[in-house]
Design a protein around this motif. Structure first.
Motif, PDB file in Angstrom:
ATOM      1  N   PHE A 144     -64.586  62.360 146.025  1.00 41.28           N
ATOM      2  CA  PHE A 144     -63.975  61.664 144.621  1.00 41.28           C
ATOM      3  C   PHE A 144     -64.312  60.325 144.932  1.00 41.28           C
ATOM      4  CE2 PHE A 144     -60.756  60.118 141.694  1.00 41.28           C
ATOM      5  CZ  PHE A 144     -61.181  60.730 140.559  1.00 41.28           C
ATOM      6  N   TRP A 145     -65.493  59.813 144.316  1.00 39.10           N
ATOM      7  CA  TRP A 145     -66.015  58.554 144.585  1.00 39.10           C
ATOM      8  C   TRP A 145     -65.041  57.667 143.836  1.00 39.10           C
ATOM      9  CZ3 TRP A 145     -67.476  55.856 140.335  1.00 39.10           C
ATOM     10  CH2 TRP A 145     -68.045  56.394 139.327  1.00 39.10           C
ATOM     11  N   PRO A 146     -64.612  57.567 142.603  1.00 39.24           N
ATOM     12  CA  PRO A 146     -63.860  56.624 142.020  1.00 39.24           C
ATOM     13  C   PRO A 146     -62.450  56.119 142.770  1.00 39.24           C
ATOM     14  CG  PRO A 146     -64.168  58.291 140.428  1.00 39.24           C
ATOM     15  CD  PRO A 146     -64.954  58.836 141.865  1.00 39.24           C
ATOM     16  N   ALA A 147     -62.059  57.061 143.856  1.00 40.84           N
ATOM     17  CA  ALA A 147     -61.056  56.626 144.550  1.00 40.84           C
ATOM     18  C   ALA A 147     -61.277  55.373 145.468  1.00 40.84           C
ATOM     19  CB  ALA A 147     -60.785  57.967 145.621  1.00 40.84           C
ATOM     20  N   SER A 148     -62.595  55.355 145.807  1.00 39.31           N
ATOM     21  CA  SER A 148     -63.158  54.153 146.878  1.00 39.31           C
ATOM     22  C   SER A 148     -63.117  52.952 146.003  1.00 39.31           C
ATOM     23  CB  SER A 148     -64.636  54.518 147.171  1.00 39.31           C
ATOM     24  OG  SER A 148     -64.732  55.828 148.000  1.00 39.31           O
ATOM     25  N   PHE A 149     -63.421  52.793 144.648  1.00 42.66           N
ATOM     26  CA  PHE A 149     -63.179  51.748 143.872  1.00 42.66           C
ATOM     27  C   PHE A 149     -61.851  51.418 143.700  1.00 42.66           C
ATOM     28  CE2 PHE A 149     -67.724  53.108 142.885  1.00 42.66           C
ATOM     29  CZ  PHE A 149     -68.467  52.009 142.825  1.00 42.66           C
ATOM     30  N   ALA A 150     -60.809  52.362 143.705  1.00 42.58           N
ATOM     31  CA  ALA A 150     -59.293  52.006 143.321  1.00 42.58           C
ATOM     32  C   ALA A 150     -58.958  51.418 144.745  1.00 42.58           C
ATOM     33  CB  ALA A 150     -58.652  53.245 143.150  1.00 42.58           C
ATOM     34  N   ALA A 151     -59.455  51.873 145.881  1.00 46.98           N
ATOM     35  CA  ALA A 151     -59.160  51.410 147.132  1.00 46.98           C
ATOM     36  C   ALA A 151     -59.248  49.909 147.548  1.00 46.98           C
ATOM     37  CB  ALA A 151     -59.730  52.039 148.461  1.00 46.98           C
ATOM     38  N   LEU A 152     -60.422  49.345 146.755  1.00 44.77           N
ATOM     39  CA  LEU A 152     -60.889  48.164 146.973  1.00 44.77           C
ATOM     40  C   LEU A 152     -59.881  46.966 146.212  1.00 44.77           C
ATOM     41  CD1 LEU A 152     -64.784  48.138 146.272  1.00 44.77           C
ATOM     42  CD2 LEU A 152     -63.553  48.200 148.390  1.00 44.77           C
ATOM     43  N   THR A 153     -58.925  47.705 145.506  1.00 43.39           N
ATOM     44  CA  THR A 153     -57.818  46.746 144.999  1.00 43.39           C
ATOM     45  C   THR A 153     -56.631  46.645 145.727  1.00 43.39           C
ATOM     46  OG1 THR A 153     -56.746  48.650 143.859  1.00 43.39           O
ATOM     47  CG2 THR A 153     -58.668  47.671 142.873  1.00 43.39           C
ATOM     48  N   LEU A 154     -56.916  47.235 146.917  1.00 46.84           N
ATOM     49  CA  LEU A 154     -55.548  47.113 147.773  1.00 46.84           C
ATOM     50  C   LEU A 154     -55.287  45.652 148.203  1.00 46.84           C
ATOM     51  CD1 LEU A 154     -53.598  48.645 149.521  1.00 46.84           C
ATOM     52  CD2 LEU A 154     -55.334  49.118 151.347  1.00 46.84           C
ATOM     53  N   PRO A 155     -56.220  44.737 148.520  1.00 48.91           N
ATOM     54  CA  PRO A 155     -55.812  43.287 148.898  1.00 48.91           C
ATOM     55  C   PRO A 155     -54.802  42.945 147.931  1.00 48.91           C
ATOM     56  CG  PRO A 155     -58.061  43.794 149.456  1.00 48.91           C
ATOM     57  CD  PRO A 155     -57.604  45.207 148.716  1.00 48.91           C
ATOM     58  N   ALA A 156     -55.221  42.863 146.761  1.00 49.05           N
ATOM     59  CA  ALA A 156     -54.497  42.235 145.473  1.00 49.05           C
ATOM     60  C   ALA A 156     -52.988  43.038 145.345  1.00 49.05           C
ATOM     61  CB  ALA A 156     -55.111  42.632 144.352  1.00 49.05           C
ATOM     62  N   ALA A 157     -52.834  44.293 145.578  1.00 51.46           N
ATOM     63  CA  ALA A 157     -51.578  44.920 145.745  1.00 51.46           C
ATOM     64  C   ALA A 157     -50.698  44.541 146.838  1.00 51.46           C
ATOM     65  CB  ALA A 157     -52.015  46.504 145.728  1.00 51.46           C
ATOM     66  N   LEU A 158     -51.362  44.301 148.042  1.00 53.29           N
ATOM     67  CA  LEU A 158     -50.692  43.889 149.209  1.00 53.29           C
ATOM     68  C   LEU A 158     -50.225  42.564 149.106  1.00 53.29           C
ATOM     69  CD1 LEU A 158     -53.035  45.047 151.819  1.00 53.29           C
ATOM     70  CD2 LEU A 158     -50.619  46.000 151.690  1.00 53.29           C
ATOM     71  N   ALA A 159     -51.047  41.581 148.212  1.00 56.40           N
ATOM     72  CA  ALA A 159     -50.670  40.190 148.007  1.00 56.40           C
ATOM     73  C   ALA A 159     -49.499  40.077 147.174  1.00 56.40           C
ATOM     74  CB  ALA A 159     -51.633  39.309 147.798  1.00 56.40           C
TER      75      ALA A 159
END
Length: 381
Positions: free
Chosen positions: A31-46
């Motif tokens: 499910f490739w869209p999940a990989s794009f969603a994963a790229l938002t992880l730094p913003a969520a952590l911050a």
């Protein structure tokens, strides 16, 4: 009313953070869209850390929720921004064999006309630096060599196997993906001051510059270790196109869609490639060291699969971002070293003083210990 809104925002941030972490673990081929969603992880952590600070000033009881989430997700934070300002090298407590490991994507030593200097200065300096480096093991991606039999006009400049290998007291294993008409060799290479007792190449479907290689090495104390060197699917995206895509609306419209398609293809290919390698790793009975140009960031499926099983050198002892890409894209770490739990990570360095490729070399010292390092395992991500 304002406090209620802030609390709802905090819940949304926590949900976003947990969802992004879940997306990191989804193979792009599934499910490739999940990989794009994963790229938002730094913003969520911050934002979650910002929520901790906000609620500590407002209501410490509410702060407990984002603080707990921050504690549980700290290894993911360390992937992108390592924090070890007081790290002390474990060499004094280690009783095993130290191993100095260097890894670099050398960009074929700038042999192509569009890369080379007029006097081949960067090529000469890079090869000389690698030859004189004290590393016991050197792993190189996008390697280039001109053997004595090659019909070239550059003299001995690109006889890299001879200079980094025999003349520096190292054995050489070159995994060749191409030998051109002049006899010049392209591929990857591992050089070692320890005896090579076994070697092999792992192709992904077909043998290209994106493949893996390994050697089994015999240490002086008699232990055998395995070193992997691999280069995952390239992004196939021009740096200028990426910069143009986010510098203006016109650039985004013109080049954004094409970049997305190429990025997607790379994500899918790398997810297949890393799964192939993980199957190999799980069958290996020796302590392992991994050198890789992942062509992927720390918040990707490829990195996650490795970080779940190995210590990442930079995340374990480094401080800061540890960017390895030498270009206009800031804060990008795509070159990594990993170590199995039998190793203690003594130090890790990104060599920003060596600017001869579009990747900065990395080096580290590892200590093979007979005791499983629990402290290192906790920071393995």
């Amino acid at each position: 009313m304002r406090r209620s809104f802030a609390f709802k925002c905090t819940l949304l941030v926590v949900a976003w953070l947990l969802l992004a972490i879940a997306c990191v673990q989804v193979p792009s081929r599934v499910f490739w869209p999940a990989s794009f969603a994963a790229l938002t992880l730094p913003a969520a952590l911050a934002l979650n850390l910002a929520a901790v600070g906000y609620w500590l000033l407002r209501n410490w009881r509410v702060a407990a929720l984002p603080a707990l989430v921050a504690f549980l997700t700290w290894p993911h934070f360390q992937r992108g921004l390592a924090v070890h300002p007081l790290h002390v090298s474990p060499t004094a407590a280690a009783s095993g064999q130290p191993v100095r490991l260097l890894s670099a994507n050398v960009r074929i030593f700038n042999v192509y006309p569009q890369l080379r200097d007029q006097d081949l200065g960067s090529s000469r300096k890079f090869i000389q630096w690698l030859a004189e480096n004290p590393a016991d093991i050197v792993c190189l991606q996008e390697f280039y060599n001109e053997p004595a039999t090659a019909k070239t006009s550059d003299g001995k400049v690109f006889r890299s196997v001879e200079q980094i290998g025999r003349q520096a007291g190292r054995e050489a294993f070159v995994s060749k993906t191409l030998t051109n008409r002049a006899g010049s060799e392209f591929g990857m290479a591992i050089f070692s001051r320890f005896p090579i007792v076994k070697r092999g190449t792992i192709s992904f479907d077909r043998l290209t510059q994106n493949h893996a290689m390994f050697v089994d090495l015999r240490l002086p104390a008699g232990d055998t270790i395995r070193v992997y060197n691999f280069h995952l699917q390239s992004m196939s995206m021009d740096e200028k196109d990426i910069v143009d895509s986010y510098s203006s609306k016109e650039g985004l419209k013109k080049k954004g869609l094409g970049l997305m398609r190429r990025f997607k293809r790379g994500l899918v290919a790398r997810s297949v490639q890393v799964d192939t390698l993980v199957q190999r790793f799980e069958r290996c009975r020796y302590p392992m060291l991994l050198c890789a140009d992942l062509n992927d960031v720390p918040y990707s499926y490829a990195y996650d699969q490795l970080a779940d099983r190995f210590q990442n050198g930079w995340a374990t002892v480094g401080t800061g971002v540890g960017a390895t890409y030498n270009g206009r894209l800031p804060f990008v770490r795509i070159d990594n070293q990993f170590a199995s739990p039998q190793w203690l990570v003594g130090d890790f360095r990104v060599h920003y003083e060596i600017p001869y490729s579009d990747h900065f070399p990395t080096s580290a010292t590892y200590w093979l210990s007979s005791v499983k390092p629990a402290a290192a395992a906790k920071t393995a991500n």
